[in-house]
Design a protein around this motif. Structure first.
Motif, PDB file in Angstrom:
ATOM      1  N   SER A  31      49.438  25.181  15.646  1.00 28.79           N
ATOM      2  CA  SER A  31      48.979  25.687  16.935  1.00 28.79           C
ATOM      3  C   SER A  31      50.064  26.515  17.623  1.00 28.79           C
ATOM      4  N   ARG A  32      49.642  27.375  18.490  1.00 28.29           N
ATOM      5  CA  ARG A  32      50.580  28.196  19.250  1.00 28.29           C
ATOM      6  C   ARG A  32      51.227  27.344  20.344  1.00 28.29           C
ATOM      7  N   CYS A  33      52.398  27.727  20.781  1.00 30.26           N
ATOM      8  CA  CYS A  33      52.994  27.017  21.913  1.00 30.26           C
ATOM      9  C   CYS A  33      53.803  28.003  22.725  1.00 30.26           C
ATOM     10  N   ASN A  34      54.508  27.498  23.720  1.00 30.61           N
ATOM     11  CA  ASN A  34      55.206  28.430  24.603  1.00 30.61           C
ATOM     12  C   ASN A  34      56.637  28.695  24.144  1.00 30.61           C
ATOM     13  N   VAL A  35      56.839  28.729  22.844  1.00 30.46           N
ATOM     14  CA  VAL A  35      58.168  29.021  22.303  1.00 30.46           C
ATOM     15  C   VAL A  35      58.692  30.338  22.864  1.00 30.46           C
ATOM     16  N   ALA A  36      57.805  31.311  22.976  1.00 27.83           N
ATOM     17  CA  ALA A  36      58.235  32.630  23.443  1.00 27.83           C
ATOM     18  C   ALA A  36      58.752  32.577  24.874  1.00 27.83           C
ATOM     19  N   MET A  39      62.256  31.087  24.386  1.00 31.98           N
ATOM     20  CA  MET A  39      63.156  31.970  23.663  1.00 31.98           C
ATOM     21  C   MET A  39      62.414  33.270  23.328  1.00 31.98           C
ATOM     22  N   PRO A  40      62.523  34.272  24.183  1.00 26.23           N
ATOM     23  CA  PRO A  40      61.758  35.507  23.963  1.00 26.23           C
ATOM     24  C   PRO A  40      62.076  36.156  22.616  1.00 26.23           C
ATOM     25  N   GLU A  41      63.287  35.904  22.116  1.00 27.46           N
ATOM     26  CA  GLU A  41      63.664  36.453  20.816  1.00 27.46           C
ATOM     27  C   GLU A  41      62.702  35.990  19.726  1.00 27.46           C
ATOM     28  N   ALA A  42      62.109  34.820  19.956  1.00 22.64           N
ATOM     29  CA  ALA A  42      61.285  34.221  18.915  1.00 22.64           C
ATOM     30  C   ALA A  42      59.797  34.466  19.164  1.00 22.64           C
ATOM     31  N   ALA A  43      59.505  35.460  20.005  1.00 25.67           N
ATOM     32  CA  ALA A  43      58.109  35.688  20.379  1.00 25.67           C
ATOM     33  C   ALA A  43      57.211  35.893  19.164  1.00 25.67           C
ATOM     34  N   GLY A  44      57.791  36.432  18.107  1.00 28.12           N
ATOM     35  CA  GLY A  44      56.965  36.716  16.937  1.00 28.12           C
ATOM     36  C   GLY A  44      56.663  35.503  16.079  1.00 28.12           C
ATOM     37  N   PHE A  45      57.307  34.378  16.362  1.00 25.18           N
ATOM     38  CA  PHE A  45      57.069  33.200  15.527  1.00 25.18           C
ATOM     39  C   PHE A  45      55.784  32.503  15.965  1.00 25.18           C
ATOM     40  N   GLU A  46      54.698  33.189  15.716  1.00 23.95           N
ATOM     41  CA  GLU A  46      53.424  32.628  16.158  1.00 23.95           C
ATOM     42  C   GLU A  46      53.142  31.344  15.394  1.00 23.95           C
ATOM     43  N   VAL A  48      54.549  28.397  15.750  1.00 26.10           N
ATOM     44  CA  VAL A  48      55.574  27.349  15.739  1.00 26.10           C
ATOM     45  C   VAL A  48      55.249  26.365  16.859  1.00 26.10           C
ATOM     46  N   SER A  49      55.269  25.098  16.511  1.00 25.32           N
ATOM     47  CA  SER A  49      54.656  24.144  17.433  1.00 25.32           C
ATOM     48  C   SER A  49      55.587  23.601  18.514  1.00 25.32           C
ATOM     49  N   GLY A  50      56.742  24.131  18.666  1.00 23.30           N
ATOM     50  CA  GLY A  50      57.618  23.660  19.742  1.00 23.30           C
ATOM     51  C   GLY A  50      59.054  24.018  19.439  1.00 23.30           C
ATOM     52  N   ARG A  51      59.934  23.628  20.367  1.00 20.95           N
ATOM     53  CA  ARG A  51      61.341  24.010  20.218  1.00 20.95           C
ATOM     54  C   ARG A  51      61.977  23.363  19.003  1.00 20.95           C
ATOM     55  N   ALA A  52      61.621  22.106  18.777  1.00 26.38           N
ATOM     56  CA  ALA A  52      62.213  21.415  17.627  1.00 26.38           C
ATOM     57  C   ALA A  52      61.806  22.120  16.338  1.00 26.38           C
TER      58      ALA A  52
END
Ligand code: WTA
Length: 680
Positions: A31-36, A39-46, A48-52
Motif C-alpha cells: 500500500s501507499r503511505c506518506n513516505v514522500a 522524505m521528498p527524495e523518496a517520492a518515487g518509491f511508490e 513503500v509501506s512506511g519509514r522502516a
C-alpha cells in the motif's frame, strides 16, 4: 553591486534525469503511505509501506535509493550514468560516475537564487555578544572573491590548498573557494603545532597556505601566522601564504606572504564577485583531512565531491530533524570532520543558517553555550560529551539563566557519552523535552552512520546509545576473538564493520592506497572495518564500546598512542602510551617511560621536557597527564610490550591482569604496579 555567479539553469536536473529517476524508483506492491511527506527524495518509491520499510529498502536496494536521493538533493550540471562502482575487497569506492557538479554551487548559488538574504553563517566570535551574520549572497560573494584571488595567484584545479585558520567566515569561504575552482583543501586544526602542520603540508604537497595573523580563543591571542612561518621553513613546496586579519595587530610579512588586506570584517572587498565554478566530476577530490591511526604518521583521508556532499546533507537533514529556517549550532572546529560535515557542507547544502563557534564552552563563563543558544535562537545544538561533562560540574544555574526554548534537538559526537552526562544534557539543557541524538561516525565515514532517530522522528531513545543505522548503512558485528565470523544474533559484541558501501565514505588515503586497504578492508575481507567495537542489544540497537586499536580519544580528539611514543622516543630508552578513563576528557594520556642508561636527570624535569616535546610536535591536547618512570616494561618473550597489562594496572584492575604466562619477567609487573601506586 552583487552579480549572480554563473550556472543557473545548467545546474537544474534535466527532464532526462527525471525520467531515469522515475524508472529507478519503482517499487512493486504494497500500500501507499506518506513516505514522500517525510522524505521528498523518496517520492518515487511508490508502495513503500512506511519509514522502516524505506530504511530497509535503502539497504536492500541501495542503488535505487541513492540514485533517487542524489538526483533530488543535489544540483548537477550533467547527470551521472552509474550510481556506484564499488568493491570493498579492493577498497574501490566510486559513486555517481559520469555526473558533473560543483559543490560550492550546491552550497551557495542555488540558495542565492531562491533566498539571497537568508543568513548562511552566524559567526559567534570569541568576544561574547559580538556575533556577525553573513547572508548567502554575502558568502557567495566572499567565496567568489577568494576563488578569484587563488586563481589569480596560480592555484589550479587539482592543487591542494592548506587552510590553517580558526573557525571563521573567511575559513568557510576559503574551503568553498577551493571547491569552486576545483582545488582540494586540507584544513589543519589551528591547535596543531608547527611540526604537525608542516607534516600535513608536506604530505599533501600544498604550495599554498591560507592563515590569519592571529587567532583569538578563550580571550587568548594565538600566533597562527608565526606557527605557519615556522612550519613552512621545512616545506619546500610552499610558494605562497595568504594572510587574513583576525585581530588588528600587524605581523611580519615575508616575500612569500600575500596579505588579504582588502578584508574588513572578513568580507573581502577586492576581487570580482563573479567566479566561474569549475565543473567537477563526482569522484574528483574535494578535500583531504588528516587523522590519527594506530600506527605510523597521520593519514590524509580523501573525500570526493558528490557522494560526500550528498551524505553530509542527507544526514544533517534527517539525523537532527533539521527543517528549513532552523538555526543549526554545531560547536565543532572546522579543523575536524564534524566541522566539515556539520558546520560547513551539510548545513550549507541544505540552505541552513549555520553557527561558527570560535570560543570555548567556559569563556567568559560556563554559561557561554546557553547564552549563545538564547541570543542566536539555535534550534539544533550539536556538541561533544567532554564539554557536557565539564559544564555539568559547574552546575545547573549556568544553564537555567538562559532561555533555551528554541532548542528542538541536542546532538552528541566524538566519543561515548556516559549516562550521567546524557541525562544532564537531556534533563537540564533540553528541559526534558529535546531528544538527545548520540551520533556515531568517523573521519572515514564522512557523515553520521548510527544515530537514534535517523528515519523516525518519534522513535524510542535509549540513553548513551547511538542505536540505529542511517539510511543505506548496513552495520555488522564480527567476532574478533575466536572465529572472525559474522555475529548474527543480538545481545552480542564484536568489531563494528560495514557490509555495504555508502556515498559518504572516504575513497583512499592520500598517496597511500595500500595503507587504506590494509587498515580498513583487509582485517575482515569484504567489509569496511571501523576500528571500533560495538554491542548490539536484544532489540538490535548499537552501542559503541570504544576503539579496538591503539587510537585514543582525548576530549573527542583522536590521537594514536604510537604518535606520542614517537615524539618522546629520542629522550628516553623506551615508552608505552595508553589511554585511561578521565572524568572530563573521556580519555587521558598515560605514558610509561624507561630512562636511558646512565642519564642523571630529575624525573620532574624530564616530565616537563617530555610534555613540552609532545605539545610542540603534535598539540597540547596530546600531552600526557601522567608520566610514570620505570626500570623496564612488561614484555612477552618475543619482546612485545604487554599493553593490556599496563592498561589494567592504570585502571587499578589487578584482578583482571589476565594470563601472564607469556611474560618474559613477571617481576616487571610488580614494579609497574608499585610505580603506579606511588604516582597517584
Ligand atoms: C569515536 C569524529 C562513541 C569512535 C566524528 C570513532 C564515538 C572516532 C562516537 C572517530 C559516539 C565518534 N560514541 N564513540 N557517538 N562518535 N566516536 O574521526 O571511536 O575524529 O572511531 O570523527 O571517535 O573520530 P573522528
Amino acid at each position: 553591486m552583487w552579480l549572480p555567479c554563473g550556472c543557473t539553469s545548467k545546474y537544474v536536473a534535466s527532464s532526462f534525469a527525471r525520467r531515469i529517476l522515475a524508472s529507478h524508483l519503482h517499487v512493486s506492491g504494497r500500500s501507499r503511505c506518506n513516505v514522500a511527506a517525510f522524505m521528498p527524495e523518496a517520492a518515487g518509491f511508490e508502495g513503500v509501506s512506511g519509514r522502516a520499510a524505506l530504511r530497509e529498502l535503502s539497504v536492500s536496494n541501495s542503488e535505487s535509493f541513492w540514485a533517487a536521493v542524489a538526483r533530488h538533493r543535489l544540483s548537477w550540471s550533467i547527470p551521472f550514468h552509474t550510481v556506484q562502482d564499488c568493491d570493498l575487497s579492493r577498497g574501490k569506492i566510486k559513486w555517481f560516475e559520469g555526473g558533473k557538479l560543483n559543490v560550492s554551487v550546491n552550497c551557495l548559488d542555488r540558495h542565492v537564487h531562491t533566498c539571497p538574504e537568508r543568513v548562511a553563517l552566524i559567526w559567534e566570535r570569541d568576544e561574547r555578544g559580538s556575533e556577525m551574520k553573513y547572508t548567502y549572497r554575502e558568502l557567495l560573494e566572499m567565496t567568489c572573491r577568494v576563488g578569484n584571488l587563488l586563481r589569480r595567484h596560480g592555484v589550479k584545479r587539482g592543487d591542494c590548498v592548506t587552510i590553517y585558520m580558526p573557525t571563521c567566515p573567511l575559513a568557510v569561504a576559503s574551503m568553498l573557494a577551493c571547491a569552486r575552482i576545483g582545488a582540494a583543501h586540507n584544513v589543519v586544526f589551528a591547535g596543531f603545532s608547527a611540526d604537525a602542520l608542516a607534516e600535513r603540508i608536506r604530505d599533501a604537497q600544498s604550495s599554498t597556505v591560507i592563515t590569519v595573523n592571529q587567532g583569538v580563543r578563550g580571550g587568548k591571542v594565538i600566533e597562527l601566522k608565526k606557527t605557519v612561518d615556522t612550519a613552512v621553513e621545512s616545506c619546500p613546496t610552499v610558494k605562497q601564504v595568504f594572510v587574513a586579519m583576525r585581530t588588528d595587530n600587524p605581523v611580519t610579512m615575508t616575500a612569500r606572504d600575500i596579505a588579504m588586506e582588502e578584508v574588513r570584517e572578513q568580507k573581502m572587498l577586492k576581487e570580482d564577485v563573479v567566479c566561474e565554478p569549475a565543473v567537477m566530476n563526482s569522484e574528483d577530490v574535494l578535500f583531504l583531512l588528516y587523522t590519527s591511526g594506530s600506527t605510523g604518521k597521520p593519514k590524509g583521508l580523501v573525500h570526493t565531491q558528490a557522494g560526500y556532499l550528498l551524505y553530509a546533507a542527507l544526514t544533517h537533514r534527517y539525523v537532527f530533524s533539521y527543517h528549513d529556517g532552523d538555526v543549526f549550532g554545531c560547536v565543532a572546529d572546522i579543523g575536524w570532520i564534524t566541522g566539515h560535515s556539520y558546520v560547513v557542507y551539510g548545513p550549507l547544502a541544505n540552505g541552513a543558517t549555520t553557527v561558527l563557534f570560535e570560543s570555548t564552552p567556559i569563556y567568559p563563563d560556563p554559561g557561554r553555550y546557553w547564552d549563545m543558544v538564547e541570543r542566536l535562537k539555535i534550534n539544533q545544538f550539536y556538541g561533544a560529551p567532554t564539554a557536557i561533562r565539564l559544564l555539568l560540574k559547574y552546575g545547573d544555574q549556568w544553564v537555567n539563566k538562559y532561555d533555551r526554548s528554541t532548542l528542538k534537538t541536542l546532538g552528541s559526537v566524538g566519543e561515548p557519552i556516559n549516562t550521567e552526562a546524557w541525562e544532564w544534557y537531556h534533563r537540564v539543557v533540553g528541559d526534558g523535552r529535546c531528544p538527545v541524538v548520540d551520533t556515531w561516525w568517523q573521519t572515514e565515514t564522512g557523515g553520521i552512520c548510527i544515530a537514534p532517530r535517523p528515519s523516525d522522528p518519534d522513535a524510542e531513545i535509549v540513553p548513551g546509545m547511538a542505536m540505529r543505522p542511517f539510511f543505506g548503512i548496513k552495520p555488522v558485528l564480527i567476532d574478533t576473538e575466536v572465529s572472525g565470523e559474522l555475529l548474527t544474533s543480538n545481545n552480542t559484541s564484536g568489531a563494528l564493520c560495514m557490509a555495504q558501501p555508502w556515498p559518504g565514505m572516504a575513497r583512499t588515503i592520500h598517496n597511500n592506497h595500500q595503507r587504506f586497504i590494509e587498515t580498513y578492508f583487509q582485517p575482515y575481507p569484504g567489509y569496511f572495518f571501523t576500528g571500533d567495537g560495538a554491542y548490539r542489544s536484544e532489540e538490535g540497537y548499537y552501542q559503541i564500546t570504544g576503539r579496538l586499536d591503539d587510537v585514543i580519544n582525548v576530549s573527542g580528539h583522536r590521537i594514536g598512542t604510537a604518535e606520542i611514543e614517537d615524539v618522546v622516543c629520542p629522550a628516553v630508552a623506551e615508552s608505552a602510551v595508553i589511554g585511561y578513563t578521565h572524568s572530563i576528557k573521556g580519555q587521558g594520556v598515560y605514558a610509561f617511560v624507561v630512562l636511558k642508561k646512565g642519564i642523571d636527570v630529575k624525573e620532574a624535569d624530564l616530565s616537563r621536557q617530555l610534555n613540552g616535546m609532545v605539545s610542540e610536535k603534535i598539540a597540547k591536547y596530546a600531552s600526557p597527564d601522567f608520566i610514570q618512570f620505570a626500570q623496564r616494561l612488561p614484555k612477552t618473550r618475543s619482546g612485545k610490550i604487554m599493553r593490556r597489562v599496563l592498561r589494567k594496572v592504570v585502571e587499578s584492575d589487578l584482578e583482571g591482569l589476565g594470563d601472564l604466562s607469556t611474560l618474559d619477567d613477571p617481576a616487571a609487573v610488580q614494579e609497574i604496579i608499585q610505580g603506579h601506586e606511588k604516582l597517584l
